[in-house]
Design a protein around this motif. Sequence first.
Motif, PDB file in Angstrom:
ATOM      1  N   ASN A 126     -37.461   3.183 103.242  1.00 12.58           N
ATOM      2  CA  ASN A 126     -36.454   4.463 103.248  1.00 12.58           C
ATOM      3  C   ASN A 126     -36.062   4.902 104.584  1.00 12.58           C
ATOM      4  OD1 ASN A 126     -35.080   6.815 102.727  1.00 12.58           O
ATOM      5  ND2 ASN A 126     -36.447   7.140 101.237  1.00 12.58           N
TER       6      ASN A 126
ATOM      7  N   PHE B 220     -39.163  13.902 105.188  1.00 14.71           N
ATOM      8  CA  PHE B 220     -37.503  13.294 105.227  1.00 14.71           C
ATOM      9  C   PHE B 220     -37.027  14.139 106.541  1.00 14.71           C
ATOM     10  CE2 PHE B 220     -38.322  12.522 100.803  1.00 14.71           C
ATOM     11  CZ  PHE B 220     -37.935  11.328 100.922  1.00 14.71           C
ATOM     12  N   ASP B 221     -35.891  13.633 107.143  1.00 10.77           N
ATOM     13  CA  ASP B 221     -35.076  14.107 108.070  1.00 10.77           C
ATOM     14  C   ASP B 221     -34.772  15.538 107.876  1.00 10.77           C
ATOM     15  OD1 ASP B 221     -32.886  14.847 109.859  1.00 10.77           O
ATOM     16  OD2 ASP B 221     -32.760  12.785 110.377  1.00 10.77           O
TER      17      ASP B 221
ATOM     18  N   PHE C 219     -31.865  11.645  98.722  1.00 13.25           N
ATOM     19  CA  PHE C 219     -33.104  11.160  99.754  1.00 13.25           C
ATOM     20  C   PHE C 219     -33.295   9.666  99.722  1.00 13.25           C
ATOM     21  CE2 PHE C 219     -34.382  15.687  98.362  1.00 13.25           C
ATOM     22  CZ  PHE C 219     -34.401  16.113  99.590  1.00 13.25           C
TER      23      PHE C 219
ATOM     24  N   ASN D 110     -34.405   7.207 105.515  1.00 12.30           N
ATOM     25  CA  ASN D 110     -34.198   8.676 105.664  1.00 12.30           C
ATOM     26  C   ASN D 110     -35.867   9.495 105.918  1.00 12.30           C
ATOM     27  OD1 ASN D 110     -31.446   8.639 105.007  1.00 12.30           O
ATOM     28  ND2 ASN D 110     -32.440   8.186 102.814  1.00 12.30           N
ATOM     29  N   VAL D 111     -36.803   8.457 106.000  1.00  9.80           N
ATOM     30  CA  VAL D 111     -38.081   9.167 106.044  1.00  9.80           C
ATOM     31  C   VAL D 111     -38.501   9.105 107.562  1.00  9.80           C
ATOM     32  CG1 VAL D 111     -40.734   8.624 105.927  1.00  9.80           C
ATOM     33  CG2 VAL D 111     -39.042   8.343 103.816  1.00  9.80           C
TER      34      VAL D 111
ATOM     35  N   THR E  88     -33.227  17.708 104.156  1.00  7.88           N
ATOM     36  CA  THR E  88     -33.970  18.753 103.280  1.00  7.88           C
ATOM     37  C   THR E  88     -32.951  19.888 103.538  1.00  7.88           C
ATOM     38  OG1 THR E  88     -35.362  19.047 105.204  1.00  7.88           O
ATOM     39  CG2 THR E  88     -36.138  17.529 103.324  1.00  7.88           C
TER      40      THR E  88
END
Length: 121
Positions: free
Chosen positions: A98, A113-114, A77, A100-101, A118
């Motif tokens: 980040n 998150f994407d 993450f 990835n957020v 997850t």
Amino acid sequence: MFGIPGQPPVKITDRAATHIARLMAKGDKQGLRIGIKKGGCAGMEYTMDYVDEVDANDEVVEVGEARVLIAPMAQMFLFGTEIDYETSLLESGFKFRNPNVVDACGCGESIKFDESITAER
């Protein structure tokens, strides 16, 4: 850890490194462990704890005297994240940039998150 050979998995700015090192020395700690847990209105939250020992599975990133430990479950993450320390008129604290957020709650305390990340967990 997920990464590019020769590059750290997270970037720690000079301001963040200075603050981390100062707090480590003050509390005689081995590092700042960063993790992720479920919670908040967006679904996930960062965790930050100064620790007395490094876990064998932690990813270790050192900048000067600062040592950041990335908990195993958080590694995917946090890849590509920049960790900064900002001070403004009303607040001061660590800021995570980040990639990835994909969403955050209005107060900024929790993140989402994407779905592809997850789903891998």
